[in-house]
Design an enzyme around this catalytic site. Structure first.
Site, PDB file in Angstrom:
ATOM      1  CG  HIS A  63      -1.895  -1.135   1.234  1.00  0.00           C
ATOM      2  ND1 HIS A  63      -1.868  -2.146   2.158  1.00  0.00           N
ATOM      3  CD2 HIS A  63      -2.917  -1.416   0.410  1.00  0.00           C
ATOM      4  CE1 HIS A  63      -2.846  -3.008   1.902  1.00  0.00           C
ATOM      5  NE2 HIS A  63      -3.495  -2.591   0.847  1.00  0.00           N
ATOM      6  CG  HIS A  64       4.689   1.685  -2.109  1.00  0.00           C
ATOM      7  ND1 HIS A  64       4.279   0.496  -2.674  1.00  0.00           N
ATOM      8  CD2 HIS A  64       5.285   2.376  -3.107  1.00  0.00           C
ATOM      9  CE1 HIS A  64       4.613   0.492  -3.957  1.00  0.00           C
ATOM     10  NE2 HIS A  64       5.226   1.612  -4.237  1.00  0.00           N
ATOM     11  CE  LYS A  69      -5.192  -0.656 -13.019  1.00  0.00           C
ATOM     12  NZ  LYS A  69      -6.034  -1.834 -13.010  1.00  0.00           N
ATOM     13  CE  LYS A  93       3.960  -7.170 -14.036  1.00  0.00           C
ATOM     14  NZ  LYS A  93       2.946  -8.096 -14.532  1.00  0.00           N
ATOM     15  CG  ASP A  98       9.013   5.666 -13.041  1.00  0.00           C
ATOM     16  OD1 ASP A  98       9.293   5.356 -11.871  1.00  0.00           O
ATOM     17  OD2 ASP A  98       9.870   5.929 -13.900  1.00  0.00           O
ATOM     18  CE  LYS A 105      -2.452 -11.060 -11.716  1.00  0.00           C
ATOM     19  NZ  LYS A 105      -1.720 -10.228 -12.694  1.00  0.00           N
ATOM     20  CB  SER A 363      -4.375  -0.593 -16.460  1.00  0.00           C
ATOM     21  OG  SER A 363      -5.009  -1.734 -16.965  1.00  0.00           O
TER      22      SER A 363
HETATM   23  P1  NAD Z   1      -5.367 -15.474 -21.709  1.00  0.00           P
HETATM   24  O1  NAD Z   1      -6.340 -16.253 -20.916  1.00  0.00           O
HETATM   25  O2  NAD Z   1      -5.878 -14.421 -22.623  1.00  0.00           O
HETATM   26  O3  NAD Z   1      -4.454 -16.446 -22.581  1.00  0.00           O
HETATM   27  C1  NAD Z   1      -3.716 -17.523 -22.081  1.00  0.00           C
HETATM   28  C2  NAD Z   1      -3.545 -18.523 -23.225  1.00  0.00           C
HETATM   29  O4  NAD Z   1      -2.630 -19.541 -22.826  1.00  0.00           O
HETATM   30  C3  NAD Z   1      -4.853 -19.205 -23.602  1.00  0.00           C
HETATM   31  O5  NAD Z   1      -5.029 -19.127 -24.999  1.00  0.00           O
HETATM   32  C4  NAD Z   1      -4.639 -20.640 -23.120  1.00  0.00           C
HETATM   33  O6  NAD Z   1      -5.341 -21.598 -23.898  1.00  0.00           O
HETATM   34  C5  NAD Z   1      -3.138 -20.794 -23.286  1.00  0.00           C
HETATM   35  N1  NAD Z   1      -2.560 -21.879 -22.483  1.00  0.00           N
HETATM   36  C6  NAD Z   1      -2.959 -22.364 -21.288  1.00  0.00           C
HETATM   37  N2  NAD Z   1      -2.146 -23.358 -20.881  1.00  0.00           N
HETATM   38  C7  NAD Z   1      -1.216 -23.522 -21.856  1.00  0.00           C
HETATM   39  C8  NAD Z   1      -0.110 -24.398 -22.037  1.00  0.00           C
HETATM   40  N3  NAD Z   1       0.213 -25.304 -21.131  1.00  0.00           N
HETATM   41  N4  NAD Z   1       0.633 -24.268 -23.167  1.00  0.00           N
HETATM   42  C9  NAD Z   1       0.314 -23.331 -24.095  1.00  0.00           C
HETATM   43  N5  NAD Z   1      -0.732 -22.490 -23.979  1.00  0.00           N
HETATM   44  C10 NAD Z   1      -1.484 -22.572 -22.884  1.00  0.00           C
HETATM   45  O7  NAD Z   1      -4.336 -14.881 -20.649  1.00  0.00           O
HETATM   46  P2  NAD Z   1      -3.403 -13.612 -20.814  1.00  0.00           P
HETATM   47  O8  NAD Z   1      -4.141 -12.434 -20.311  1.00  0.00           O
HETATM   48  O9  NAD Z   1      -2.811 -13.613 -22.176  1.00  0.00           O
HETATM   49  O10 NAD Z   1      -2.276 -13.934 -19.715  1.00  0.00           O
HETATM   50  C11 NAD Z   1      -1.179 -14.782 -20.003  1.00  0.00           C
HETATM   51  C12 NAD Z   1      -0.065 -14.503 -19.011  1.00  0.00           C
HETATM   52  O11 NAD Z   1       0.308 -13.124 -19.102  1.00  0.00           O
HETATM   53  C13 NAD Z   1      -0.419 -14.732 -17.537  1.00  0.00           C
HETATM   54  O12 NAD Z   1       0.751 -15.154 -16.872  1.00  0.00           O
HETATM   55  C14 NAD Z   1      -0.813 -13.344 -17.070  1.00  0.00           C
HETATM   56  O13 NAD Z   1      -0.644 -13.200 -15.663  1.00  0.00           O
HETATM   57  C15 NAD Z   1       0.194 -12.509 -17.834  1.00  0.00           C
HETATM   58  N6  NAD Z   1      -0.187 -11.095 -18.014  1.00  0.00           N
HETATM   59  C16 NAD Z   1      -1.341 -10.727 -18.625  1.00  0.00           C
HETATM   60  C17 NAD Z   1      -1.627  -9.381 -18.808  1.00  0.00           C
HETATM   61  C18 NAD Z   1      -2.850  -8.907 -19.551  1.00  0.00           C
HETATM   62  O14 NAD Z   1      -2.964  -7.681 -19.777  1.00  0.00           O
HETATM   63  N7  NAD Z   1      -3.754  -9.757 -19.965  1.00  0.00           N
HETATM   64  C19 NAD Z   1      -0.744  -8.405 -18.323  1.00  0.00           C
HETATM   65  C20 NAD Z   1       0.443  -8.815 -17.708  1.00  0.00           C
HETATM   66  C21 NAD Z   1       0.707 -10.161 -17.562  1.00  0.00           C
END
Ligand code: NAD
Length: 472
Positions: A63-64, A69, A93, A98, A105, A363
């Site tokens: 909470h700093h 988010k 992150k 910044d 989460k 965001s």
């Molecule tokens: P998403 O649900 O849109 O997509 C994930 C994809 O991975 C799906 O298509 C799923 O079928 C596939 N998948 C699942 N298991 C798999 C496997 N074993 N091998 C290959 N593919 C597989 O999710 P996302 O939003 O793209 O998030 C993906 C990663 O990115 C997560 O770690 C999330 O925390 C991170 N992330 C997402 C965002 C965002 O803006 N969406 C931002 C930062 C980080």
């Protein structure tokens, strides 16, 4: 799978960086710890009338800065340790790029595919209600966003539920309670593709470092590099799209049903179309199938982008990974063991907490838009465009020469929302890379990019604590 818990993996990386900072041990402990975790259970009435107990969490790591988010994921593997680890990564992150937020989460423990749309809507609304009851959501408190398994639709249900609650309904800034909304509901242009676009900008920066590329035996730049992307969801799809548009060759794509490989290159849109039609990426004409999807992480390529889930490259399969650059699109795709192994081997690892920060950056822009109640570019676009036209006409009058019409239109163009968002994102990703790289170079190249990213984050969070003092 590694048997070290995810939060412990994040903390090990923190501990590796902490000795390079000069902060007191107590302060470092306070930065590391997860401030609050809310584990809720609630009943879901299924479409067939049966009742299921749902487990869900929201973790607020630091909470700093407020609001905190972080995304909400729908995953059968979700647990308290995972949300705490992901919330911690959000703190670091935001600091690295910044963005003035603390880290959080959320997760609902479900296999999304097994629920109907109406069940998902009820789940999402009940989850939001639980967050409201405990003050775990609000524009100045905690602002969720999409993550694995969630997208603009779920964010709409959240904002609608938040707005429907009595006290929230009177809140002028209620729209800013969540980001990643559809544009028609207060979303911002460019948010959907932001994380993948940011991953692309980050990879470009890494590939532009001539010295790093020389050490890897690669030419500078993206063009001509081969890439494999794991996950064709939000992050993976857009990363693959921008890599391909930037001139890289996509040689492999990995989804949960299997993987495909073609050393001559795969056309992303053809793969997506094929998957839509056949419900699988396998059996694409011209490509080799890998029914065991994890095998494709080990295929020949310059850049490997794990963009699906955590713990995909472990101490077990890391020795078989051939990529020279591992770009962490997902959060925590490498275990601590895999990280150490690949570093020893000389692989360039671009860390998650920097590389996928494009989502939270945009965001932040969406949140600013909601608080200001005006679309970016609305006030200035026409003015800018009219000034540009006047200038171009003056040049034409003075020189007696005419600009070709497409050049005239291009130069005259005033920045609209998408232009401003993408420009802010590019600026953020480039300057954060340079900050991180600068720290690495200050240490004579003896530390890796992840450690440099942690040093940058720890210093910024520590400064915040020291300036604010400790209450009471
Ligand atoms: P998403 O649900 O849109 O997509 C994930 C994809 O991975 C799906 O298509 C799923 O079928 C596939 N998948 C699942 N298991 C798999 C496997 N074993 N091998 C290959 N593919 C597989 O999710 P996302 O939003 O793209 O998030 C993906 C990663 O990115 C997560 O770690 C999330 O925390 C991170 N992330 C997402 C965002 C965002 O803006 N969406 C931002 C930062 C980080």
């Amino acid at each position: 799978m590694s048997n070290i818990k995810f939060f412990e993996q994040v903390n090990r990386n923190f501990d590796k960086a902490a000795p390079y900072t000069k902060h007191p041990q107590g302060l470092l402990e306070q930065i590391k710890i997860c401030n609050s975790v809310y584990h809720m259970t609630f009943p879901l009435k299924k479409d067939d009338g049966s009742i299921e107990t749902i487990h869900a969490w929201r973790a607020e790591h630091s909470h700093h800065k407020l609001p905190v988010k972080g995304g909400i994921r729908y995953s059968p593997n979700a647990d308290e340790d995972e949300v705490m680890a992901l919330a911690a990564l959000m703190t670091y992150k935001c600091a690295i790029v910044d963005v003035p937020f603390g880290g959080a989460k959320g997760a609902i423990k479900i296999e999304k595919r097994n629920y109907s749309d109406s069940e998902l809507e009820r789940l999402t609304r009940r989850y939001t209600y639980e967050l409201i009851k405990k003050n775990f959501i609000g524009p100045g408190v905690d602002v969720p966003a999409p993550d694995y398994g969630t997208g603009p639709r779920e964010m709409s249900w959240i904002v609608d539920t938040y707005g429907a609650m009595a006290s929230a309904a009177h809140e002028l800034n209620a729209l800013a309670c969540v980001t990643g909304k559809p544009i028609t509901q207060g979303g911002v242009r460019g948010r959907t593709e932001a994380t993948g676009r940011g991953v692309y900008f980050g990879i470009c920066e890494a590939c532009n470092d001539v010295e790093d590329m020389r050490k890897l035996g690669l030419a500078p730049g993206i063009a001509g590099k081969t890439a494999i992307v794991q996950g064709l969801g939000n992050v993976g799809y857009y990363t693959a799209k921008f890599l391909q548009e930037g001139g890289a060759t996509l040689v492999g794509l990995i989804e949960y049903e299997g993987a495909i490989y073609n050393p001559k290159g795969l056309e992303l849109e053809k793969v997506v179309q094929h998957r839509k039609e056949t419900k699988s990426i396998l059996n694409l004409p011209g490509a080799t199938n890998f029914p065991k999807n994890s095998e494709a992480l080990e295929l020949e390529c310059d850049i490997l982008v794990p963009a699906a889930l955590e713990n995909q490259i472990t101490g077990e399969n890391a020795p078989r990974v051939k990529a020279r650059i591992v770009a962490e699109g997902a959060n925590g795709p490498l275990t601590a063991d895999a990280n150490e192994y690949l570093l020893q081997k000389g692989v360039l690892i671009i860390p998650d907490m920097y590389l996928n920060a494009g989502g939270v950056t945009v965001s932040y822009f969406e949140w600013l838009k909601n608080l200001s109640h005006v679309r970016f570019g609305r006030m200035g676009k026409r003015f800018e465009e009219n000034m540009n036209i006047k200038m171009l006409q003056a040049i034409q009058d003075l020189t007696g020469k005419k600009f070709p019409s497409n050049m005239f239109t291009q130069i005259a163009h005033g920045a609209d929302e998408a232009d401003l968002v993408n420009s802010g994102l590019e600026e953020t990703m480039i300057s954060a890379y340079n900050q991180m790289n600068e720290i690495r170079k200050q240490h004579g190249g003896k530390i890796d990019l992840r450690t440099a990213a942690f040093i940058s984050a720890i210093n910024k969070v520590a400064l915040s604590y020291m300036e604010l003092g400790i209450f009471p």
